[in-house]
Enzyme design. Structure first.
Site, PDB file in Angstrom:
ATOM      1  N   ASP A  62       0.857  -1.201   0.000  1.00 33.51           N
ATOM      2  CA  ASP A  62       0.000   0.000   0.000  1.00 33.51           C
ATOM      3  C   ASP A  62       0.889   1.245   0.000  1.00 33.51           C
ATOM      4  O   ASP A  62       2.094   1.150   0.198  1.00 33.51           O
ATOM      5  CB  ASP A  62      -0.891   0.010   1.253  1.00 33.51           C
TER       6      ASP A  62
ATOM      7  N   ASP B  37       0.553   3.603   2.285  1.00 35.53           N
ATOM      8  CA  ASP B  37       0.277   4.166   3.606  1.00 35.53           C
ATOM      9  C   ASP B  37      -0.886   5.152   3.472  1.00 35.53           C
ATOM     10  O   ASP B  37      -1.919   4.767   2.917  1.00 35.53           O
ATOM     11  CB  ASP B  37       1.548   4.779   4.203  1.00 35.53           C
TER      12      ASP B  37
HETATM   13  N1  LIG Z   1       1.138   1.316   5.757  1.00 35.71           N
HETATM   14  C1  LIG Z   1       1.648   0.479   6.655  1.00 35.71           C
HETATM   15  N2  LIG Z   1       2.099   0.924   7.859  1.00 35.71           N
HETATM   16  C2  LIG Z   1       2.630   0.054   8.756  1.00 35.71           C
HETATM   17  N3  LIG Z   1       2.732  -1.249   8.545  1.00 35.71           N
HETATM   18  C3  LIG Z   1       2.310  -1.724   7.373  1.00 35.71           C
HETATM   19  N4  LIG Z   1       2.299  -2.973   6.873  1.00 35.71           N
HETATM   20  C4  LIG Z   1       1.760  -2.923   5.657  1.00 35.71           C
HETATM   21  N5  LIG Z   1       1.413  -1.670   5.317  1.00 35.71           N
HETATM   22  C5  LIG Z   1       1.752  -0.904   6.386  1.00 35.71           C
END
Ligand SMILES: Nc1ncnc2[nH]cnc12
Ligand SMILES: CSC[C@H]1O[C@H](OP(=O)(O)O)[C@H](O)[C@@H]1O
Length: 290
Positions: free
Chosen positions: A212, A214
């Site tokens: 992703d 974030d």
């Molecule tokens: N955006 C994110 N922040 C923290 N841990 C994660 N693991 C997977 N995506 C994450």
């Protein structure tokens, strides 16, 4: 105790390795309690490896609840010398897109509640940690990824992994702060593992699987668990191919690692005068220095 020279810790979405043969499930006990789950020993590319699901096979442990010391000590008890961590991460850079793979070379610590050392109780050691990842192991990992030419996957050969406490994901202000620091990816687990692996003189490298953006990216929705798992399941097949190829290369040509002698100049306490109980507890780590 059965033995394996290569360990694999599977993170969110990677709860087993399908290609393992001659599987043996081992309930390991350590002076630091029980690991996250049973360790699964199996043969991969002709080599015995030990697999551990970091959050348990049913994903029942929060990042803050993980028994990091027991997990690493259990790997040490099994004779592991090289440890590969597969982990889901959010991307903090536009060029690292979901499904990409990053092999970080640095960490930033944003955890608040983790025990990240085996030492204390009368024995003091300070490991060198300027290069927290074993660069020789990381090179084997990156070469393995590159050799597979995986469709849709761009390899990023270095990067900084921010390790946050969680379990909630970051705010936009935090995410943008980490971007301003030049960080590449964010997760919640790998830094305590890297520290403990170094103290245990195990070479450690991370295969970070981007799931992703974030919450900072204006064109993408903020991270959700659904997004993470969806992308990681798409990645899990690729991750297993990468791990298998890495294990093949490691077995053929195990590289030297500075991690394997990390305690040589790190221990300040005179061990002959240290408490017997602590010496016994840390026996496996210290025996070559007694
Ligand atoms: N955006 C994110 N922040 C923290 N841990 C994660 N693991 C997977 N995506 C994450
Ligand atoms: C399920 S999203 C957050 C969760 O995923 C990552 O886990 P791991 O590093 O074990 O793959 C992240 O660190 C969080 O624990």
């Amino acid at each position: 105790m059965p033995q394996a020279s290569i360990g694999i810790i599977g993170g969110s979405g990677l709860y087993k390795m399908d290609a393992l043969k001659d599987i043996e499930e081992v309930q390991v006990q350590t002076p630091f309690g029980s690991p996250s789950d049973a360790l699964i020993l199996g043969t991969l590319e002709g080599t015995r490896v030990a697999f551990l699901a970091r959050h348990g096979r049913n994903h029942a442990l929060l990042p803050s609840e993980l028994p990091f010391r027991a997990n690493i000590y259990a790997m040490k008890q099994l004779g592991v010398e090289y440890l590969i961590s597969a982990s889901a991460v959010g991307s903090l850079k536009a060029e690292a897109k979901p499904l990409d793979m990053v092999v970080p070379d640095q960490f930033i610590d944003r955890t608040k509640n983790r025990i990240s050392t085996f030492f204390g109780e009368g024995i003091v050691a300070h490991i060198t940690f300027g290069d927290p990842i074993c660069q020789n192991l990381a090179a084997v990992l990156t070469d393995a990824i590159a050799s597979l030419n995986l469709p849709e996957v761009t390899l990023h050969r270095s990067g900084t992994y921010v390790c946050m406490e969680g379990p909630a994901f970051s705010t936009k202000a935090e995410s943008n702060l980490y971007r301003s620091w030049g960080a590449t990816v964010i997760g919640m687990t790998n830094l305590p593992e890297a520290k403990l692996a170094r103290e245990a003189e195990i070479a450690y490298a991370t295969l970070a699987l981007v799931t992703d953006y974030d919450c900072w990216h204006p064109d993408h929705d903020s991270v959700t668990v659904e997004m993470v798992i969806g992308n990681l399941l798409r990645n899990a097949v690729n991750a297993q191919k990468v791990i298998q190829e890495t294990v093949r290369r490691l077995s053929e040509n195990p590289p030297p690692s500075e991690a394997h002698s990390a305690l040589k100049y790190a221990i300040l306490t005179q061990l002959d005068k240290a408490p017997a109980a602590t010496k016994e507890k840390l026996g496996l780590l210290l025996q070559k220095y007694f």
